[in-house]
Scaffold this motif. Structure first.
Motif, PDB file in Angstrom:
ATOM      1  N   GLU A  71       0.848  -1.204   0.000  1.00 15.19           N
ATOM      2  CA  GLU A  71       0.000   0.000   0.000  1.00 15.19           C
ATOM      3  C   GLU A  71       0.881   1.251   0.000  1.00 15.19           C
ATOM      4  O   GLU A  71       1.757   1.375   0.851  1.00 15.19           O
ATOM      5  CB  GLU A  71      -0.828  -0.048   1.278  1.00 15.19           C
ATOM      6  CG  GLU A  71      -2.027   0.799   1.342  1.00 15.19           C
ATOM      7  CD  GLU A  71      -2.732   0.525   2.679  1.00 15.19           C
ATOM      8  OE1 GLU A  71      -2.407   1.215   3.653  1.00 15.19           O
ATOM      9  OE2 GLU A  71      -3.563  -0.404   2.733  1.00 15.19           O
ATOM     10  N   ILE A  73       0.672   5.443   0.130  1.00 17.74           N
ATOM     11  CA  ILE A  73      -0.247   6.554   0.415  1.00 17.74           C
ATOM     12  C   ILE A  73       0.428   7.913   0.210  1.00 17.74           C
ATOM     13  O   ILE A  73      -0.036   8.918   0.726  1.00 17.74           O
ATOM     14  CB  ILE A  73      -0.802   6.437   1.852  1.00 17.74           C
ATOM     15  CG1 ILE A  73       0.353   6.372   2.870  1.00 17.74           C
ATOM     16  CG2 ILE A  73      -1.694   5.215   1.982  1.00 17.74           C
ATOM     17  CD1 ILE A  73      -0.113   6.406   4.313  1.00 17.74           C
ATOM     18  N   LEU A  76      -1.993  10.395  -0.885  1.00 18.16           N
ATOM     19  CA  LEU A  76      -3.185  10.509  -0.057  1.00 18.16           C
ATOM     20  C   LEU A  76      -2.875  11.286   1.215  1.00 18.16           C
ATOM     21  O   LEU A  76      -3.709  12.060   1.699  1.00 18.16           O
ATOM     22  CB  LEU A  76      -3.711   9.106   0.279  1.00 18.16           C
ATOM     23  CG  LEU A  76      -5.164   8.984   0.728  1.00 18.16           C
ATOM     24  CD1 LEU A  76      -6.107   9.554  -0.324  1.00 18.16           C
ATOM     25  CD2 LEU A  76      -5.493   7.522   1.027  1.00 18.16           C
ATOM     26  N   PRO A  80      -5.564   5.027   4.524  1.00 15.41           N
ATOM     27  CA  PRO A  80      -6.804   4.835   3.763  1.00 15.41           C
ATOM     28  C   PRO A  80      -7.871   4.152   4.611  1.00 15.41           C
ATOM     29  O   PRO A  80      -7.565   3.537   5.631  1.00 15.41           O
ATOM     30  CB  PRO A  80      -6.358   3.934   2.615  1.00 15.41           C
ATOM     31  CG  PRO A  80      -5.192   3.181   3.164  1.00 15.41           C
ATOM     32  CD  PRO A  80      -4.510   4.092   4.142  1.00 15.41           C
ATOM     33  N   ARG A  84     -12.458  -0.226   2.280  1.00 11.48           N
ATOM     34  CA  ARG A  84     -12.551   0.052   0.839  1.00 11.48           C
ATOM     35  C   ARG A  84     -12.539  -1.208  -0.021  1.00 11.48           C
ATOM     36  O   ARG A  84     -13.106  -1.227  -1.112  1.00 11.48           O
ATOM     37  CB  ARG A  84     -11.420   0.995   0.398  1.00 11.48           C
ATOM     38  CG  ARG A  84     -10.028   0.399   0.466  1.00 11.48           C
ATOM     39  CD  ARG A  84      -8.968   1.471   0.320  1.00 11.48           C
ATOM     40  NE  ARG A  84      -7.619   0.919   0.297  1.00 11.48           N
ATOM     41  CZ  ARG A  84      -6.994   0.431   1.350  1.00 11.48           C
ATOM     42  NH1 ARG A  84      -7.578   0.417   2.521  1.00 11.48           N
ATOM     43  NH2 ARG A  84      -5.785  -0.071   1.236  1.00 11.48           N
ATOM     44  N   ARG A  88     -14.995  -1.556  -3.482  1.00 12.35           N
ATOM     45  CA  ARG A  88     -14.323  -1.046  -4.679  1.00 12.35           C
ATOM     46  C   ARG A  88     -14.970  -1.555  -5.959  1.00 12.35           C
ATOM     47  O   ARG A  88     -15.573  -2.617  -6.007  1.00 12.35           O
ATOM     48  CB  ARG A  88     -12.835  -1.419  -4.646  1.00 12.35           C
ATOM     49  CG  ARG A  88     -12.559  -2.907  -4.677  1.00 12.35           C
ATOM     50  CD  ARG A  88     -11.074  -3.211  -4.887  1.00 12.35           C
ATOM     51  NE  ARG A  88     -10.216  -2.757  -3.837  1.00 12.35           N
ATOM     52  CZ  ARG A  88      -9.451  -3.563  -3.061  1.00 12.35           C
ATOM     53  NH1 ARG A  88      -9.498  -4.879  -3.238  1.00 12.35           N
ATOM     54  NH2 ARG A  88      -8.668  -3.079  -2.160  1.00 12.35           N
ATOM     55  N   ASN A 500     -12.711   3.463  -4.953  1.00 15.16           N
ATOM     56  CA  ASN A 500     -12.945   2.894  -3.625  1.00 15.16           C
ATOM     57  C   ASN A 500     -14.268   3.345  -3.012  1.00 15.16           C
ATOM     58  O   ASN A 500     -14.621   2.930  -1.910  1.00 15.16           O
ATOM     59  CB  ASN A 500     -11.795   3.282  -2.690  1.00 15.16           C
ATOM     60  CG  ASN A 500     -10.486   2.631  -3.104  1.00 15.16           C
ATOM     61  OD1 ASN A 500     -10.476   1.461  -3.516  1.00 15.16           O
ATOM     62  ND2 ASN A 500      -9.387   3.361  -3.015  1.00 15.16           N
ATOM     63  N   THR A 504     -11.674   8.191  -2.699  1.00 14.61           N
ATOM     64  CA  THR A 504     -10.311   7.873  -3.128  1.00 14.61           C
ATOM     65  C   THR A 504     -10.340   6.901  -4.300  1.00 14.61           C
ATOM     66  O   THR A 504     -11.304   6.164  -4.500  1.00 14.61           O
ATOM     67  CB  THR A 504      -9.474   7.240  -1.991  1.00 14.61           C
ATOM     68  OG1 THR A 504      -9.979   5.929  -1.705  1.00 14.61           O
ATOM     69  CG2 THR A 504      -9.502   8.099  -0.750  1.00 14.61           C
ATOM     70  N   SER A 506      -7.741   3.899  -6.209  1.00 13.08           N
ATOM     71  CA  SER A 506      -6.532   3.091  -6.079  1.00 13.08           C
ATOM     72  C   SER A 506      -6.107   2.625  -7.460  1.00 13.08           C
ATOM     73  O   SER A 506      -6.949   2.226  -8.277  1.00 13.08           O
ATOM     74  CB  SER A 506      -6.775   1.868  -5.192  1.00 13.08           C
ATOM     75  OG  SER A 506      -6.974   2.244  -3.853  1.00 13.08           O
ATOM     76  N   GLU A 559      -0.610  -1.044  -4.314  1.00 10.83           N
ATOM     77  CA  GLU A 559      -1.865  -0.281  -4.357  1.00 10.83           C
ATOM     78  C   GLU A 559      -1.480   1.179  -4.179  1.00 10.83           C
ATOM     79  O   GLU A 559      -0.990   1.573  -3.115  1.00 10.83           O
ATOM     80  CB  GLU A 559      -2.838  -0.711  -3.249  1.00 10.83           C
ATOM     81  CG  GLU A 559      -4.138   0.107  -3.298  1.00 10.83           C
ATOM     82  CD  GLU A 559      -5.107  -0.205  -2.169  1.00 10.83           C
ATOM     83  OE1 GLU A 559      -4.765  -0.985  -1.261  1.00 10.83           O
ATOM     84  OE2 GLU A 559      -6.228   0.370  -2.205  1.00 10.83           O
ATOM     85  N   LEU A 561      -2.661   4.833  -3.855  1.00 11.51           N
ATOM     86  CA  LEU A 561      -3.881   5.594  -3.528  1.00 11.51           C
ATOM     87  C   LEU A 561      -3.740   7.058  -3.890  1.00 11.51           C
ATOM     88  O   LEU A 561      -2.632   7.621  -3.872  1.00 11.51           O
ATOM     89  CB  LEU A 561      -4.182   5.445  -2.037  1.00 11.51           C
ATOM     90  CG  LEU A 561      -4.736   4.067  -1.666  1.00 11.51           C
ATOM     91  CD1 LEU A 561      -3.871   3.373  -0.655  1.00 11.51           C
ATOM     92  CD2 LEU A 561      -6.189   4.170  -1.221  1.00 11.51           C
ATOM     93  N   SER A 564      -9.854  11.082  -5.174  1.00  6.94           N
ATOM     94  CA  SER A 564     -10.606  11.119  -6.439  1.00  6.94           C
ATOM     95  C   SER A 564     -10.585  12.541  -6.987  1.00  6.94           C
ATOM     96  O   SER A 564     -10.837  13.492  -6.251  1.00  6.94           O
ATOM     97  CB  SER A 564     -12.061  10.688  -6.210  1.00  6.94           C
ATOM     98  OG  SER A 564     -12.102   9.394  -5.680  1.00  6.94           O
TER      99      SER A 564
END
Lengths: 596, 124
Positions: A71, A73, A76, A80, A84, A88, A500, A504, A506, A559, A561, A564
């Motif tokens: 993951e 971030i 972000l 997260p 999610r 998703r 998600n 957000t 991914s 992943e 992130l 959006s």
């Protein structure tokens, strides 16, 4: 948000099944059946790493445990939401090829002898697995096609992209073979004499090369295997390809633009490429081929003509079987070859259109399903040099198009050959009009003005790399660079954009090894055997730094992130179902036709 | 493309400088400047090795180190989950070495290549 009603679902699947000649229930059943990660062979399940030393310093390869998603971030800026995964939904699932470097190793226009001049300087001029690139392409297309449904969501692949360096040395054969592999057309990777290899790996005086028949050369001393019959097997047996299921798109790489991705192509070199002489030793190459390189009346003319004067003898040249098919393609032919390829899996032109031929514009845009717009850029310098830049006119076009995509609420992905570490080429022609060349910092700053841009896929360095480009105030886009098909680890990837449903997005990146055994069995000259051998030799290439090209765990299965860029609830579940049904119809049609 | 053309570029540069000293042509110099190796190898090597060390040492990362190169030296900056800065410094010497610091704590100091080799499964 509601999805399709049962009546609408049945109507949709009926229409789509009819369009691809499927039995009425086949598509509905496929849509209802979830795909599990265990159904899709990717590096999530198993990957390939070094094994024990076999001989000298030559190492085998072996299977290794899979790598789960890491993951990230960076964009972000916070942890997260935990829930999610349950909510998703997939918006777009893309296969990413780059740097396939298809090679016709018998072409006189290759510069292998320069390795004898300085191995560290000219490492890309020859690799011990040069004769096996089509076999690798076949195995890589097989891997991508096996990943035709996402290992994460089961969504069908929306599109595949090729971010350049498809043909290694500008041979028309190389261009055709790469297209054929993606289209599922069988190729016999040979030129010149039928079934006979005529090239530096068969010539004893080419002491810089690997000679599989009798490896009494620098590679043999390191432990490269003795494999009599390898070269004739490589050039005489047909290499089938399962072909891609999804539409695929292509952009230029520096090897598709310049000789060895670096030098301009003069008219004299055309005659040399299709002729009956090939250099075994580098001074002979200086006399023959470089005269062609120097035909553009640039500074190179003066320098290479001087070299020619000093090296007037013709030693080090071998007679081979001439072949007009080895002609060097030009910029227009590259696009035309894509327009001429079969309509399935399509699309016609693979991003290029007749308008590109007419205008000479080498970049394009296309929608990958209803939610994502892709921009295929040409970052290659037409004059000289391996690295790239964005010409001003293309830069302005991109900004205009990104503004339109923003107004239309399309997520945007950029496709180019060069990455942000290699956009600094300043070369301009000797004479005639020029325009500013935009470099990485300015390019990234401009792209960050458009929140809809979520990803930039590229290649060039042959290294798995993922970089976050942050926007002041939050968000940004992910730059995703894939490894190549030529250097170890010979990996490509898939990228899936997932909503998600919590504000957000991914991006899931999944690395693919090509579909051939990790551990090569000496004497296995089957297509997958030769692909396996290629990877093993690449892992032992002393003129490279193979382990560096794997990247880190943070560069492979991830992943990624980000916030959006707009309210994604405007995209309904019904729209997603329709889009996925369209993509899945291609998959089911393929599976119905494919041999079990 | 991975051929290392720096030395070739330097050889050309000598010849071109002789030419351009007479003509003063900046366009030709732009071509010589382009004849360098594919960029990014040193940055990628340091970045990948640093990331693998952070993973091995179980550092919770918010921003993975972003690296840049100037005169062979590579420097990278990132941040841990708690906001503590992560820095990576490499002077570009051969063999390539690096120092990783998280806040005030020196996490790693040593050669880059063995980290990459080990991550690829190579055992001595």
């Amino acid at each position: 948000m509601s999805g399709l009603s049962r009546r609408d679902f049945l109507a949709l699947t009926g229409v789509l099944a009819g369009a691809v000649a499927l039995p009425a229930g086949a598509l509905g059943s496929a849509l209802a059946a979830p795909t599990l990660a265990t159904d899709v062979p990717t590096t999530l399940l198993q990957t390939i790493r070094y094994g024990p030393i076999a001989r000298g310093t030559y190492r085998t390869l072996q299977n290794a445990p899979g790598e789960s998603f890491l993951e990230r971030i960076d964009l972000l800026g916070k942890a997260p939401a935990a829930g999610r995964a349950a909510s998703r939904r997939s918006l777009c699932y893309v296969g990413h090829f780059s740097d396939m470097h298809i090679i016709d190793g018998q072409s006189p226009a290759r510069l292998e002898p320069m390795l004898g001049q300085d191995a560290s300087l000219w490492a890309g001029a020859f690799r011990p697995h040069d004769a096996l690139t089509v076999h690798v392409a076949s195995a890589m297309v097989a891997a991508m096609t096996e990943a035709r449904r996402s290992p994460l969501t089961g969504a069908a692949m929306t599109a595949a992209v090729v971010t350049g360096d498809s043909a290694d040395m500008h041979s028309r054969y190389e261009l055709d073979w790469y297209i054929d592999m993606l289209d599922g057309v069988t190729v016999t990777p040979n030129s010149g004499a039928v079934g006979v290899y005529e090239g530096v790996q068969a010539w004893a005086e080419a002491t810089y090369a690997y000679h599989p028949e009798d490896p009494n050369d620098p590679f043999g001393i390191l432990g490269f295997p003795r494999l009599p019959g390898l070269l004739s097997a490589a050039v005489s047996q047909p290499v089938p390809s399962v072909g891609l299921v999804s539409p695929w798109y292509s952009v230029y790489g520096n090897h598709d633009t310049l000789l060895l991705g670096t030098f301009p192509i003069g008219t004299d070199l055309q005659g040399w490429a299709t002729g009956d002489r090939k250099a075994a030793l580098w001074p002979a190459l200086g006399v023959g081929a470089f005269r062609g390189l120097a035909a553009d009346a640039s500074v190179f003319t003066q320098l290479f003509n001087r070299l020619q004067d000093q090296l007037s003898a013709q030693w080090g040249i071998r007679r081979i079987t001439s072949d007009p098919g080895r002609r060097l393609f030009n910029q227009q032919e590259f696009m035309q070859a894509h327009l001429d390829s079969p309509s399935a899996p399509g699309p016609v032109g693979h991003g290029f259109t007749p308008a590109n031929i007419d205008s000479g514009q080498t970049w394009w845009s296309a929608d990958f399903g209803p939610f994502v717009r892709a921009f295929g850029l040409d970052t290659c310098n037409q004059v000289v040099g391996a690295d790239g830049a964005i010409p001003q006119d293309q830069f302005e076009w991109l900004k205009e198009q990104l503004a339109i995509a923003t107004r239309e609420n399309k997520l945007a992905i950029l496709l180019s050959h060069h990455n942000s570490l290699t956009l600094e080429n300043d070369a301009v022609p000797d004479e005639g009009p020029t325009q500013p060349l935009i470099h990485a910092d300015e390019f990234i700053a401009a792209v960050l003005e458009f929140p809809n841009v979520v990803a930039w896929l590229n290649g060039h360095t042959h290294i798995n790399t993922i970089q976050a480009h942050q926007r002041a105030g939050g968000g940004g886009f992910w730059e995703i660079t894939t490894a190549s098909c030529i250097d170890f680890p010979q990996q490509q990837q898939t990228v899936e954009i997932v909503d998600n449903r919590d504000g957000t997005l991914s991006l899931f990146t999944t690395v693919l090894d090509h579909r051939s055994p990790a551990d090569y069995t000496d004497g296995d000259f089957s297509v997958v055997g030769l692909a396996s051998l290629s990877r093993q030799m690449a892992a032992n290439d002393v003129n490279e730094n193979p382990t560096m090209r794997l990247g880190s765990l943070s560069d492979r299965n991830c992943e990624l992130l980000l916030p959006s860029p707009f309210d994604l609830s405007t995209i309904t579940d019904a729209q997603i179902q329709v889009a996925q049904a369209e993509a899945l119809a291609r998959v089911v049609a393929f599976e119905q036709k494919a041999p079990k | 493309m991975s051929a290392r053309l720096r030395r070739f570029g330097a050889i050309l540069a000598v010849g071109v400088m002789a030419v351009t000293s007479l003509s003063g042509c900046g366009r030709l110099m732009s071509q010589v400047g382009a004849l360098t190796a594919v960029g990014g190898d040193r940055v990628a090597a340091v970045g990948a090795a640093a990331d693998d060390i952070l993973i091995r040492e179980r550092v919770q990362v918010m921003q993975w180190p972003q690296c840049s190169e100037a005169k062979k030296a590579v420097s990278c900056t990132g941040a841990a989950l708690d906001g503590v800065p992560i820095t990576v410094e490499s002077d570009g010497s051969s063999p390539l070495t690096m120092t990783i610091t998280v806040g005030t704590r020196e996490l790693f100091r040593g050669e880059v290549q063995p980290i990459l080799n080990e991550a690829a499964g190579q055992k001595p």
